[in-house]
Scaffold this motif. Structure first.
Motif, PDB file in Angstrom:
ATOM      1  N   ASN A 129       0.796  -1.225   0.000  1.00 47.29           N
ATOM      2  CA  ASN A 129       0.000   0.000   0.000  1.00 47.29           C
ATOM      3  C   ASN A 129       0.828   1.275   0.000  1.00 47.29           C
ATOM      4  N   ASN A 130       2.049   1.229   0.514  1.00 44.04           N
ATOM      5  CA  ASN A 130       2.915   2.411   0.617  1.00 44.04           C
ATOM      6  C   ASN A 130       2.286   3.558   1.387  1.00 44.04           C
ATOM      7  N   TYR A 131       1.504   3.235   2.418  1.00 47.60           N
ATOM      8  CA  TYR A 131       0.938   4.265   3.275  1.00 47.60           C
ATOM      9  C   TYR A 131       1.997   4.743   4.264  1.00 47.60           C
ATOM     10  N   PRO A 132       1.866   5.957   4.751  1.00 49.20           N
ATOM     11  CA  PRO A 132       2.791   6.429   5.796  1.00 49.20           C
ATOM     12  C   PRO A 132       2.657   5.558   7.045  1.00 49.20           C
ATOM     13  N   THR A 133       3.719   5.524   7.836  1.00 51.21           N
ATOM     14  CA  THR A 133       3.676   4.820   9.117  1.00 51.21           C
ATOM     15  C   THR A 133       3.261   5.810  10.189  1.00 51.21           C
ATOM     16  N   GLY A 134       2.302   5.415  11.027  1.00 50.42           N
ATOM     17  CA  GLY A 134       1.815   6.275  12.101  1.00 50.42           C
ATOM     18  C   GLY A 134       2.387   5.854  13.444  1.00 50.42           C
ATOM     19  N   TYR A 135       2.673   6.848  14.270  1.00 44.11           N
ATOM     20  CA  TYR A 135       3.246   6.634  15.595  1.00 44.11           C
ATOM     21  C   TYR A 135       2.457   7.435  16.616  1.00 44.11           C
ATOM     22  N   ALA A 136       2.412   6.927  17.843  1.00 39.21           N
ATOM     23  CA  ALA A 136       1.901   7.720  18.960  1.00 39.21           C
ATOM     24  C   ALA A 136       2.986   8.742  19.293  1.00 39.21           C
ATOM     25  N   ARG A 137       2.636  10.018  19.319  1.00 38.79           N
ATOM     26  CA  ARG A 137       3.604  11.098  19.592  1.00 38.79           C
ATOM     27  C   ARG A 137       3.886  11.149  21.092  1.00 38.79           C
ATOM     28  N   VAL A 138       5.101  10.792  21.488  1.00 36.25           N
ATOM     29  CA  VAL A 138       5.472  10.681  22.898  1.00 36.25           C
ATOM     30  C   VAL A 138       5.230  11.980  23.661  1.00 36.25           C
ATOM     31  N   SER A 139       5.513  13.118  23.048  1.00 37.75           N
ATOM     32  CA  SER A 139       5.355  14.401  23.761  1.00 37.75           C
ATOM     33  C   SER A 139       3.903  14.663  24.144  1.00 37.75           C
ATOM     34  N   SER A 140       2.958  14.043  23.468  1.00 34.90           N
ATOM     35  CA  SER A 140       1.541  14.214  23.808  1.00 34.90           C
ATOM     36  C   SER A 140       1.166  13.492  25.101  1.00 34.90           C
ATOM     37  N   PHE A 141       2.037  12.614  25.560  1.00 28.68           N
ATOM     38  CA  PHE A 141       1.742  11.795  26.728  1.00 28.68           C
ATOM     39  C   PHE A 141       2.651  12.108  27.905  1.00 28.68           C
ATOM     40  N   ARG A 142       3.346  13.247  27.873  1.00 26.94           N
ATOM     41  CA  ARG A 142       4.283  13.591  28.951  1.00 26.94           C
ATOM     42  C   ARG A 142       3.606  13.630  30.317  1.00 26.94           C
ATOM     43  N   ASP A 143       2.455  14.253  30.426  1.00 23.04           N
ATOM     44  CA  ASP A 143       1.765  14.326  31.722  1.00 23.04           C
ATOM     45  C   ASP A 143       1.378  12.940  32.216  1.00 23.04           C
ATOM     46  N   TRP A 144       0.836  12.127  31.334  1.00 26.04           N
ATOM     47  CA  TRP A 144       0.441  10.771  31.701  1.00 26.04           C
ATOM     48  C   TRP A 144       1.655   9.954  32.139  1.00 26.04           C
ATOM     49  N   ILE A 145       2.768  10.056  31.403  1.00 31.09           N
ATOM     50  CA  ILE A 145       3.996   9.348  31.765  1.00 31.09           C
ATOM     51  C   ILE A 145       4.486   9.836  33.127  1.00 31.09           C
ATOM     52  N   HIS A 146       4.500  11.139  33.322  1.00 31.89           N
ATOM     53  CA  HIS A 146       4.942  11.715  34.599  1.00 31.89           C
ATOM     54  C   HIS A 146       4.085  11.212  35.768  1.00 31.89           C
ATOM     55  N   ASN A 147       2.767  11.148  35.569  1.00 32.49           N
ATOM     56  CA  ASN A 147       1.851  10.739  36.633  1.00 32.49           C
ATOM     57  C   ASN A 147       1.858   9.237  36.911  1.00 32.49           C
ATOM     58  N   ASN A 148       2.428   8.449  35.999  1.00 25.83           N
ATOM     59  CA  ASN A 148       2.375   6.998  36.135  1.00 25.83           C
ATOM     60  C   ASN A 148       3.739   6.313  36.204  1.00 25.83           C
ATOM     61  N   THR A 149       4.816   7.097  36.290  1.00 24.83           N
ATOM     62  CA  THR A 149       6.165   6.531  36.385  1.00 24.83           C
ATOM     63  C   THR A 149       7.018   7.379  37.316  1.00 24.83           C
ATOM     64  N   ASP A 150       8.249   6.948  37.475  1.00 27.20           N
ATOM     65  CA  ASP A 150       9.233   7.714  38.228  1.00 27.20           C
ATOM     66  C   ASP A 150      10.045   8.622  37.317  1.00 27.20           C
TER      67      ASP A 150
END
Length: 158
Positions: A129-150
């Protein structure tokens, strides 16, 4: 020593309530060495879109370098994916196809301070298909990562 197997239990997995991203708390710390190092996340002050930067994706024994593209262009070229502000996409035509099914594979960029994790693969299509590859943008989850990790985000007074 370039590879380590770290166990974790199913109860140690923390799924994001709305997006395709998860955290896992390891049963014990990894042993850091020249081959195993922590990766940096984007700083809180990092508001770059990364568009036109070269991103590297690694899976198993191969890697691909692709140009990060505008989300609007990604949506236009991928009929089954509407890229939003929590996504980041790479252009298969500039760098090559990443069409093996390795969801969760990292997308990194390199800047003057080293390697930064900017995405985790969550939309991979067949090579036909040659479609682009999609990724979850890590910077969008900084608050969630901060609240759920060290993890402590780097601060910048830029």
């Amino acid at each position: 020593m370039w590879e380590q197997r770290i166990n974790f239990s199913a109860s140690a997995i923390n799924l994001h309530p709305y997006e395709d991203i998860a955290l896992a708390r390891l049963d014990y710390p990894v042993t850091l060495n020249e081959h195993v190092q922590p990766i940096r996340f984007p700083k809180l002050s990092d508001s770059r879109s990364y568009v036109d930067m070269e991103g590297t994706t690694v899976a198993t024994n191969r890697y691909v370098r692709n140009r990060v593209m505008y989300n609007s262009q990604c949506t236009k070229e991928h009929p089954y994916f509407n890229a939003t502000n929590v996504d980041i996409c790479t252009d298969r035509y500039i760098g090559g196809a990443f069409c093996s099914f390795f969801l969760g594979s990292p997308l990194t960029i390199e800047d003057e301070n080293g390697v930064i994790l900017i995405g985790l693969a969550n939309r991979i299509s067949s090579c036909d298909n040659n479609y682009p590859t999609g990724y979850a943008r890590v910077s969008s989850f900084r608050d969630w990562i901060h609240n759920n990790t060290d993890y402590k985000h780097e601060h910048c007074t830029c």
